[in-house]
Write a protein that holds these residues in place. Structure first.
Motif, PDB file in Angstrom:
ATOM      1  N   ILE B  96      -4.834   1.975  -3.762  1.00  0.00           N
ATOM      2  CA  ILE B  96      -4.610   3.245  -3.063  1.00  0.00           C
ATOM      3  C   ILE B  96      -3.260   3.852  -3.445  1.00  0.00           C
ATOM      4  N   VAL B 100      -1.923   7.643  -5.719  1.00  0.00           N
ATOM      5  CA  VAL B 100      -1.339   8.595  -4.774  1.00  0.00           C
ATOM      6  C   VAL B 100       0.140   8.812  -5.078  1.00  0.00           C
ATOM      7  N   ILE B 124       8.420  11.863   2.555  1.00  0.00           N
ATOM      8  CA  ILE B 124       7.732  10.709   1.967  1.00  0.00           C
ATOM      9  C   ILE B 124       8.612   9.463   2.084  1.00  0.00           C
ATOM     10  N   GLU B 125       9.924   9.651   1.878  1.00  0.00           N
ATOM     11  CA  GLU B 125      10.816   8.489   1.984  1.00  0.00           C
ATOM     12  C   GLU B 125      10.902   7.973   3.416  1.00  0.00           C
ATOM     13  N   LEU B 126      10.695   8.863   4.389  1.00  0.00           N
ATOM     14  CA  LEU B 126      10.722   8.410   5.788  1.00  0.00           C
ATOM     15  C   LEU B 126       9.594   7.423   6.067  1.00  0.00           C
ATOM     16  N   LEU B 127       8.521   7.499   5.286  1.00  0.00           N
ATOM     17  CA  LEU B 127       7.445   6.516   5.446  1.00  0.00           C
ATOM     18  C   LEU B 127       7.987   5.099   5.267  1.00  0.00           C
ATOM     19  N   ILE B 130      10.133   3.970   8.600  1.00  0.00           N
ATOM     20  CA  ILE B 130       9.453   3.565   9.836  1.00  0.00           C
ATOM     21  C   ILE B 130       9.344   2.044   9.859  1.00  0.00           C
ATOM     22  N   SER B 132       8.123  -1.726  10.234  1.00  0.00           N
ATOM     23  CA  SER B 132       6.763  -2.193   9.965  1.00  0.00           C
ATOM     24  C   SER B 132       6.023  -2.534  11.252  1.00  0.00           C
ATOM     25  N   TYR B 135       4.034   0.440  12.225  1.00  0.00           N
ATOM     26  CA  TYR B 135       2.787   0.499  11.452  1.00  0.00           C
ATOM     27  C   TYR B 135       1.746  -0.435  12.070  1.00  0.00           C
ATOM     28  N   ILE B 183      -5.244  -0.854   3.479  1.00  0.00           N
ATOM     29  CA  ILE B 183      -4.926   0.576   3.555  1.00  0.00           C
ATOM     30  C   ILE B 183      -3.543   0.782   4.187  1.00  0.00           C
ATOM     31  N   ILE B 187      -0.209   2.552   2.444  1.00  0.00           N
ATOM     32  CA  ILE B 187       0.646   3.629   2.964  1.00  0.00           C
ATOM     33  C   ILE B 187       2.107   3.195   2.925  1.00  0.00           C
TER      34      ILE B 187
END
Lengths: 279, 327
Positions: B96, B100, B124-127, B130, B132, B135, B183, B187
């Protein structure tokens, strides 16, 4: 000269895919943040900051967890930041071009991405097993080991950005090398080094795995660093995995505050760093 | 004139030099010791994991890696299932995340309006910022039910009936399992791969791209025939970096993988991973052999991620040197 249809289609498809990929990435971010905000805002109450973590089925707050997390993060910074700045200084200044610096710089990047749960196991073997019990000290030490490579990397990079003329000016004044580093280079790179430390704080604030076997958790108020210490990430983990609704609500509240803290710290540090660059 | 200069340095300089030299030496040694500490921690991790896991390795030998039974009651520990789960979820994550991330990098370097590039790349870098555990919690309470309700029934009906790939996608749609975990991991590693890809894409020397434009290339042809070949080793390095992250990710996977010690071909079935097994079971491990087996798992994880991250770093070093030369 017209481009053949097949090539044009491939072109449009590739760029549609790139756009879709970006939207795909942003959707997850919004989805996760929105969930945390919705569930967390509903769970925010003043008792959160007044009461201790409750037993199953009762209501309560997270005060002891906030306190424990704050203490262990502070401990992590107090141990990890000075060592990290010193090691970064060696890589960029005193050991520049030495083989040791090259090896450490390489290995530091591996430590930076190494699984944090392994650091937890290491501190367990090193401290918890030797002392015979879980402790806040062990938790703080584990967080320090996660902070360390981040500070090393940012210190090294920010010192390298200081122009050589400033070093030469210092030497020309007859300053010994350590005073050049301390009084000229650290001043020039101060904001960048602080940025690195703050980003490190944002990272260790959410670390759960290294605390599981070091600080463990504590349902009650405790300020004794030599015993198990409550902390936000492990409380979230335990409560979210439990079957009790009251605990789920508290877990969301903790998740919301943790996420807000980490993201605000990240964004404000970035804004400050950019402002510093513009000047 | 010369003589006075010489006496001047000889008379006054040595005292300055002497006091400076002592402090200089101390400062040098302090920073060197700190640098050694980085190596010491990494070495300490390896040694303490090997030492802590020796009982398990001695007891089971190679069966520790190949054995499929993880039986706490009978004290039989074979790590095949967690190893398989770790590799499988990481593979799904890369399937994935790689396309992407490259898409995002392309979007940020070529398509997005200039004013939007900064904010989008920060988002995108903030992903990656966050925690874990967030998540994991989101995965357990929001994403797993979503998978169970909307995605997995569809997979069951459409892909589950196909030959060859059918067994991968058939099974009860419970939401918790390898596919969901993969998945979520995907991310999580997107920002790591995307940021390296974006950096190297924008570092491709303009003359290369301009020559391609002059030859009449479309934008897709520039990407596939100039940009990607030129940055190939860095992109592979970024993929290995993402793999290293995915292999060792703990909390997110622990929430959505289901902690099941059974092996199953279906991606919809619960499984286990090395990191999740350690996180779930370590504080409950009440015998020496049990604890040692979990530490041995940690050793395997450390060795594998060390190798993967070393490869990543070597590939990224090479491109940095290359880019350094061309500038």
């Amino acid at each position: 000269m017209a481009i053949p249809v097949r090539r044009r289609v491939a072109d449009v498809a590739a760029f549609a895919f790139a756009t879709a990929a970006t939207i795909f990435g942003l959707i997850w971010l919004t989805w996760i943040l929105w969930t945390t905000l919705r569930e967390g805002a509903a769970a925010l109450t003043p008792t959160l900051f007044r009461e201790m973590t409750p037993p199953p089925g009762a209501s309560g707050g997270l005060l002891n967890a906030f306190y424990g997390s704050a203490v262990m993060i502070a401990l992590g910074v107090v141990i990890g930041a000075p060592v990290g700045v010193a090691a970064g200084t060696y890589l960029a200044e005193h050991g520049r071009y030495t083989r040791l610096a090259a090896v450490v710089s390489f290995m530091n990047d591996i430590l930076l991405s190494a699984p944090s749960i392994v650091i937890g196991l290491f501190v367990y073997e090193l401290v918890v097993r030797t002392a015979g019990h879980f402790s806040g000290y062990a938790g703080g030490l584990a967080l320090a080991m996660i902070l360390l490579p981040i500070v090393v990397r940012t210190t090294e990079e920010s010192l390298r950005l200081v122009p050589d003329q400033m070093r030469e000016a210092g030497f020309a004044l007859g300053l010994p090398r350590w005073r050049v580093t301390r009084q000229i280079l650290y001043k020039a790179a101060l904001s960048a080094i602080l940025t690195g430390i703050l980003l490190g704080v944002a990272r260790i604030a959410g670390e759960t795995a290294p605390l599981l076997f070091t600080a463990l958790n504590n349902q009650f108020w405790s300020s004794d660093l030599n015993g198990p210490l409550a902390n936000v990430p492990v409380v979230i983990f335990q409560y979210a995995m439990s079957p009790y609704d009251e605990w789920h609500v508290l877990a969301w509240a903790g998740a919301f505050i943790l996420t807000a803290f980490v993201l605000l710290l990240n964004i404000s540090v970035r804004l400050l760093a950019r402002k510093g660059k513009d000047r | 004139m010369n003589a006075t200069a010489a006496t001047f340095t000889e008379d006054s300089a040595p005292s300055v030099k002497k006091s400076g030299a002592g402090a200089d030496r101390a400062f040098h040694l302090t920073t060197a010791a700190a640098a050694w500490l980085v190596l010491l921690i990494l070495g300490g991790v390896a040694v303490s994991m090997a030492w802590g896991g020796r009982l398990a390795f001695q007891t089971f030998g190679w069966h520790f890696v190949t054995g499929k039974d993880w039986d706490v009651g009978a004290e039989k520990f074979g790590a095949f299932v967690p190893i398989y789960g770790t590799l499988m979820t990481s593979a799904i994550a890369l399937v994935i995340a790689v396309p992407v991330s490259i898409g995002i990098a392309l979007f940020l370097t070529d398509i997005a309006p200039r004013w939007s590039r900064g904010p989008i790349s920060v988002a995108i870098e903030l992903l990656a910022a966050i925690p874990s555990i967030i998540y994991g919690m989101w995965g357990l309470f929001v994403f797993a039910p979503f998978m169970a309700k909307h995605v997995e029934p569809w997979l069951n009906n459409h892909l589950g009936t196909k030959p060859f790939i059918g067994p991968l996608f058939s099974g009860p749609p419970i939401g918790i399992g390898m596919l969901t975990a993969g998945i979520v991991l995907g991310i999580m590693v997107i920002p790591f791969i995307a940021s390296v890809a974006r950096e190297v894409f924008s570092a491709v020397p303009p003359p290369l791209r301009e020559s391609a434009v002059a030859l009449g290339s479309t934008r897709w042809e520039i990407l596939s025939r100039v940009t990607l070949p030129y940055t190939r080793s860095a992109i592979i390095g970024a993929v290995f970096l993402g793999l290293g992250r995915a292999l060792g990710e703990t909390m997110a996977v622990t929430f959505v993988l289901g902690n099941a010690h059974d092996i199953s071909l279906s991606l919809l079935m619960p499984s286990n991973s090395i990191a999740a097994a350690i996180a779930n079971e370590f504080t409950e491990a009440d015998t020496e052999l049990y604890r040692s087996s979990l530490i041995a798992l940690g050793f395997l994880l450390f060795v594998v991620t060390f190798i993967v991250l070393t490869i990543a770093k070597l590939l990224l070093l090479r491109i940095n040197r290359q880019l350094g030369r061309t500038h």
